[in-house]
Design a protein around this motif. Structure first.
Motif, mmCIF file in Angstrom:
data_model
loop_
_atom_site.group_PDB
_atom_site.id
_atom_site.type_symbol
_atom_site.label_atom_id
_atom_site.label_comp_id
_atom_site.label_asym_id
_atom_site.label_seq_id
_atom_site.Cartn_x
_atom_site.Cartn_y
_atom_site.Cartn_z
ATOM 1 N N LEU A 4 71.366 18.287 17.777
ATOM 2 C CA LEU A 4 70.786 17.317 16.848
ATOM 3 C C LEU A 4 71.462 15.954 16.994
ATOM 4 C CD1 LEU A 4 68.623 17.250 14.677
ATOM 5 C CD2 LEU A 4 70.376 17.814 12.988
ATOM 6 N N ALA A 27 64.286 13.633 12.561
ATOM 7 C CA ALA A 27 62.959 13.739 13.185
ATOM 8 C C ALA A 27 62.010 12.706 12.617
ATOM 9 C CB ALA A 27 62.401 15.141 12.985
ATOM 10 N N SER A 30 67.926 17.669 10.278
ATOM 11 C CA SER A 30 66.949 17.600 11.357
ATOM 12 C C SER A 30 65.632 16.994 10.888
ATOM 13 C CB SER A 30 66.708 18.986 11.959
ATOM 14 O OG SER A 30 66.287 19.906 10.983
ATOM 15 N N SER A 31 65.226 17.295 9.653
ATOM 16 C CA SER A 31 63.989 16.716 9.146
ATOM 17 C C SER A 31 64.107 15.201 8.999
ATOM 18 C CB SER A 31 63.606 17.345 7.802
ATOM 19 O OG SER A 31 64.585 17.080 6.821
ATOM 20 N N LEU A 70 71.318 21.929 8.215
ATOM 21 C CA LEU A 70 70.664 21.602 9.479
ATOM 22 C C LEU A 70 69.176 21.306 9.257
ATOM 23 C CD1 LEU A 70 72.289 24.175 11.906
ATOM 24 C CD2 LEU A 70 72.350 21.688 12.152
ATOM 25 N N VAL A 78 64.575 22.125 16.127
ATOM 26 C CA VAL A 78 65.876 22.494 15.544
ATOM 27 C C VAL A 78 65.683 22.929 14.094
ATOM 28 C CG1 VAL A 78 68.120 21.586 14.807
ATOM 29 C CG2 VAL A 78 67.233 21.033 17.082
ATOM 30 N N LEU A 79 64.832 22.184 13.382
ATOM 31 C CA LEU A 79 64.549 22.536 11.996
ATOM 32 C C LEU A 79 63.986 23.954 11.894
ATOM 33 C CD1 LEU A 79 62.769 20.267 9.413
ATOM 34 C CD2 LEU A 79 62.037 22.617 9.732
ATOM 35 N N CYS A 86 63.660 17.748 17.433
ATOM 36 C CA CYS A 86 64.342 17.811 16.136
ATOM 37 C C CYS A 86 63.591 18.741 15.183
ATOM 38 C CB CYS A 86 64.457 16.414 15.525
ATOM 39 S SG CYS A 86 65.690 15.367 16.306
#
Length: 297
Positions: A141, A205, A201-202, A197, A173-174, A170
């Motif tokens: 990330l 992103a 990540s949100s 995370l 990853v979420l 991203c």
């Protein structure tokens, strides 16, 4: 439980797809909107259709969480990408957007692909992951954030593609982090690294996605984002988290995944809907990012 979770994934796609159209209707109904005029953007965001779209985004994120807890990532991420097919159909009905023969075939490909994935998917792998897994996700990330910041200086199409891909990764990853949440108990979630995370990540992103849209083709950005959010999470789900197809159904699962994602890529232009006519961010990004930092869908 698998059937209920599959319904959740499809319900999430429907929510995200309809959200895009409602938000586009709200933007258009608010009159001329400019990124340089905050008042005009706020006026658009406060329209009833746009707010209804935001509500659908939040509802869709809830459905996505349910699906991620009980289905392989390759199925859930393909289903989320299929929201573009829902957007295309809804746009044809509500906004009189014309679907060409190729786009109708793409919608059919998405439907067939999801059906193949549904019948071929096996049980999901482990939920709670090892600490090293979360450390690796956090490092990825940070790397994506740095890469995205550097990509903002690239010229033209390369900038849009790179930022769209980074935003999609991203969101991937979420999905990986959300998939490993052991249970949706708020008291326990505050102690889980996956929770933070998901939030980080949100946010990253959403920032990268907005950057991708600010100076390039929405269709290009959407296509890159779809690739980033589907392919890598699916591979990690299989290799690391133990996702698998039913015995003897691997070719069917691979074919279904390629059909669903390929159809979504063919429908990438419908990511433009939420962008017209204002230049603000459209739907295209999967809900989790929007649900966590929702102002630009």
């Amino acid at each position: 439980m698998l059937v209920l979770s599959l319904c959740g994934a499809l319900a999430a796609a429907v929510c995200f797809g309809l959200s895009s159209v409602l938000q586009a209707v709200g933007m258009r109904g608010a009159g001329p909107v400019s990124e340089l005029e905050p008042k005009s953007m706020v006026r658009a965001w406060l329209t009833l259709p746009f707010l209804a779209g935001v509500g659908l985004d939040l509802l869709g994120f809830g459905f996505e969480l349910v699906a991620l807890r009980h289905l392989p990532l390759f199925l859930v991420q393909a289903a989320i990408a299929s929201a573009l097919a829902v957007t295309a159909i809804a746009a044809a009905v509500v906004m009189k957007e014309r679907l060409g023969r190729g786009e109708k075939c793409a919608v059919a490909a998405v439907c067939v692909g999801l059906a193949l994935l549904g019948v071929s998917a096996g049980p999901e792998g482990a939920n709670r992951a090892h600490t090293d897994f979360y450390t690796a996700l956090a490092a990825c990330l940070i790397g994506l954030a740095v890469l995205g910041a550097g990509a903002g200086r690239l010229p033209g199409r390369w900038r849009t593609v790179t930022l769209g891909l980074c935003a999609g990764l991203c969101f991937g990853v979420l999905a990986l982090a959300a998939r490993t949440l052991p249970e949706l108990d708020p008291v326990r979630m505050v102690r889980e690294p996956a929770t933070y995370l998901v939030a980080a990540s949100s946010l990253i992103a959403l920032v990268l996605w907005t950057m991708a849209l600010s100076g390039g083709s929405v269709t290009t950005a959407t296509a890159a984002m779809v690739i980033g959010e589907t392919v890598l999470p699916a591979v990690v789900g299989v290799v690391v988290l133990g996702d698998e197809a039913r015995q003897g159904w691997v070719p069917v699962a691979v074919g279904g995944f390629l059909l669903a994602v390929g159809g979504a890529l063919a429908l990438a232009r419908f990511g433009e809907l939420g962008n017209a006519p204002s230049g603000t961010a459209p739907r295209a990004a999967p809900a989790a990012g929007r649900a966590s930092a929702e102002t630009a869908p």
